[in-house]
Design an enzyme around this catalytic site. Structure first.
Site, PDB file in Angstrom:
ATOM      1  N   HIS A 162     -14.726  -3.868   7.432  1.00 53.84           N
ATOM      2  CA  HIS A 162     -13.846  -3.378   6.413  1.00 53.84           C
ATOM      3  C   HIS A 162     -13.852  -4.591   5.279  1.00 53.84           C
ATOM      4  O   HIS A 162     -12.963  -4.778   4.443  1.00 53.84           O
ATOM      5  CB  HIS A 162     -12.485  -2.949   6.823  1.00 53.84           C
ATOM      6  CG  HIS A 162     -12.497  -2.040   7.808  1.00 53.84           C
ATOM      7  ND1 HIS A 162     -12.981  -0.694   7.533  1.00 53.84           N
ATOM      8  CD2 HIS A 162     -11.979  -1.968   8.940  1.00 53.84           C
ATOM      9  CE1 HIS A 162     -12.847   0.055   8.586  1.00 53.84           C
ATOM     10  NE2 HIS A 162     -12.238  -0.561   9.477  1.00 53.84           N
ATOM     11  N   LYS A 214       0.769  -1.274  -0.021  1.00 52.89           N
ATOM     12  CA  LYS A 214       0.010  -0.033   0.060  1.00 52.89           C
ATOM     13  C   LYS A 214       0.957   1.294   0.109  1.00 52.89           C
ATOM     14  O   LYS A 214       0.534   2.322  -0.761  1.00 52.89           O
ATOM     15  CB  LYS A 214      -0.977  -0.143   1.326  1.00 52.89           C
ATOM     16  CG  LYS A 214      -2.169  -0.967   1.099  1.00 52.89           C
ATOM     17  CD  LYS A 214      -3.058  -1.114   2.167  1.00 52.89           C
ATOM     18  CE  LYS A 214      -4.158  -1.994   2.236  1.00 52.89           C
ATOM     19  NZ  LYS A 214      -3.710  -3.154   2.435  1.00 52.89           N
ATOM     20  N   GLU A 243      -3.301   7.179   7.627  1.00 59.92           N
ATOM     21  CA  GLU A 243      -3.976   8.331   6.784  1.00 59.92           C
ATOM     22  C   GLU A 243      -5.255   8.752   7.160  1.00 59.92           C
ATOM     23  O   GLU A 243      -5.861   7.977   8.147  1.00 59.92           O
ATOM     24  CB  GLU A 243      -4.199   7.771   5.315  1.00 59.92           C
ATOM     25  CG  GLU A 243      -5.226   6.272   5.187  1.00 59.92           C
ATOM     26  CD  GLU A 243      -5.108   5.787   3.790  1.00 59.92           C
ATOM     27  OE1 GLU A 243      -4.108   6.063   3.061  1.00 59.92           O
ATOM     28  OE2 GLU A 243      -6.160   5.076   3.508  1.00 59.92           O
ATOM     29  N   LYS A 299     -15.948  -6.890   2.327  1.00 59.32           N
ATOM     30  CA  LYS A 299     -16.783  -6.661   1.381  1.00 59.32           C
ATOM     31  C   LYS A 299     -17.946  -7.546   1.489  1.00 59.32           C
ATOM     32  O   LYS A 299     -17.851  -8.922   1.825  1.00 59.32           O
ATOM     33  CB  LYS A 299     -16.275  -6.673  -0.244  1.00 59.32           C
ATOM     34  CG  LYS A 299     -15.396  -5.509  -0.285  1.00 59.32           C
ATOM     35  CD  LYS A 299     -14.613  -5.973  -1.630  1.00 59.32           C
ATOM     36  CE  LYS A 299     -13.410  -5.041  -1.505  1.00 59.32           C
ATOM     37  NZ  LYS A 299     -12.611  -5.263  -2.713  1.00 59.32           N
TER      38      LYS A 299
END
Length: 383
Positions: free
Chosen positions: A239, A120, A204, A241
């Site tokens: 988190h 990432k 982030e 799906k």
């Protein structure tokens, strides 16, 4: 240069193994399956042309992570290529290099591209260089709680603490204030070590209630890259799906087009080859941010296949053989050739206990009935 594969080993199990076996059969290629002793009676091992027990002294997960054992079997059985599916070794650049060193084709991107895009932090740097927006944050490893606090103060709460090598929601923690940061940081580190062998953490800004959009791309060895449009995977729990559909009709057409174009821009900037998925978040104002790339086939590839009519797994194999996108075998002459027809939705069924905050659970399935009828596709893996 094209090289026809005669035999492909699938280094995986369950549904995705069966999916790849089917693609091999449709292309006239023999398939080789591997299985652990615990999977002796699983359905997938019966679907390959050849199937072999490996790692009798290993655990049920370790078998599918045994790089040397898998490659040794591949060489013994004269395998031309290995398809990793998803999970296990699918994003392991060391495994890709071992395949290359042993003269076995890896059906996926090169090790160098995987190092850039499977991590990432590295992939965010690639996006910056390609002038594609990313979520505000610090693109470096956070090694201490004290450093995490400084970064969180700089970014502004709430923040997302993430494992750079993570996936499937593991190693991801949302932090709303400083008093919770130390615990969540240590928890993310612990989850990352358990799931991926090491803790590489960054921070982030947390985007509240975003749309989660991903773009499927295909690239060949001649530098041609196209997108197969987007999927919406915003409905998630922890988190992970739960529901995925295509196209992402809840977004304005212009936003969808911008996201697809940025996905291709990033892929072209690294010379991406084979199938991959680039993921983005869209905030309430319609701003989109690149978050990561999955340099492999995904569970959700079926959604895109149904609306575009393009067989992604067959395309993976053909690209690895050296065929270009505009070849007769793949038959994608240009981006304009790819059309979306109708809508497709995928629902994941999970084993959770609703009386215990929907925590993962185990038990015996008493009744199982599959969906059927027009418009239903069922990709199953056990039975």
């Amino acid at each position: 240069m094209q090289k026809k594969f005669n035999k492909i080993l699938v280094a995986n199990r369950g549904e995705i193994a069966i999916r790849i076996f089917r693609a091999c059969a449709e292309l006239g290629i023999k398939s080789v399956g591997i299985y652990s002793k615990e999977d002796k009676y699983s359905l997938f091992r019966t679907k390959a042309d050849e199937s072999y027990l490996i790692g009798e002294d290993k655990g049920p997960i370790d078998v599918y992570l045994d790089m040397d054992g898998i490659i040794a079997l591949a060489k013994e059985k004269n395998v031309d290529a290995i398809h990793p599916g998803y999970g296990f070794l699918a994003e392991n650049s060391e495994f890709v290099r071992k395949c290359e060193e042993n003269g076995i084709a890896f059906i996926g991107p090169s090790a160098d591209i995987m190092d850039k895009m499977g991590d990432k932090i590295n992939s965010k740097k690639v996006a910056h260089a390609a002038d594609v927006p990313t979520i505000p944050g610090v693109d470096k490893v956070i090694e201490t709680v004290e450093e995490a606090k400084k970064v969180a103060d700089y970014v502004g709460y709430p923040v997302m603490v993430k494992a750079s090598n993570g996936g499937g929601g593991r190693g991801m923690r949302v932090v709303y204030n400083e008093k919770d940061l130390a615990l969540e940081y240590e928890t993310a580190c612990s989850e990352s070590r358990k799931a991926f062998g090491k803790a590489v953490i960054f921070i982030e800004k947390y985007i509240v209630d975003p749309k989660h959009i991903e773009v499927q791309i295909l690239g060949d060895k001649e530098g041609n890259i196209v997108h197969l449009y987007e999927r919406d995977c915003s409905v998630q729990r922890r988190h992970q799906k739960i529901i995925e559909y295509a196209p992402a009709f809840s977004l304005p057409k212009e936003v969808r087009e911008n996201i697809c174009n940025d996905a291709v821009k990033i892929a072209k900037s690294v010379g991406y080859v084979n199938a991959g998925t680039l993921e983005f978040l869209v905030d309430a104002e319609g701003n989109h941010y690149f978050i990561e790339m999955n340099p492999r086939v995904q569970v959700e590839h079926t959604v895109t296949e149904e609306v575009t009519g393009i067989d992604i797994v067959q395309s993976q194999i053909l690209i690895a053989e050296g065929y270009t996108l505009d070849s007769e075998e793949i038959d994608i002459k240009s981006q304009e050739d790819i059309k979306v027809s109708g809508y497709s939705i995928q629902c994941r069924i999970t084993t959770e206990d609703p009386k215990n905050s929907f925590m993962p659970d185990t038990g015996k399935i008493q009744v199982y009935r599959t969906g059927s009828g027009a418009g239903i596709r069922l990709d199953g893996g056990n039975g």
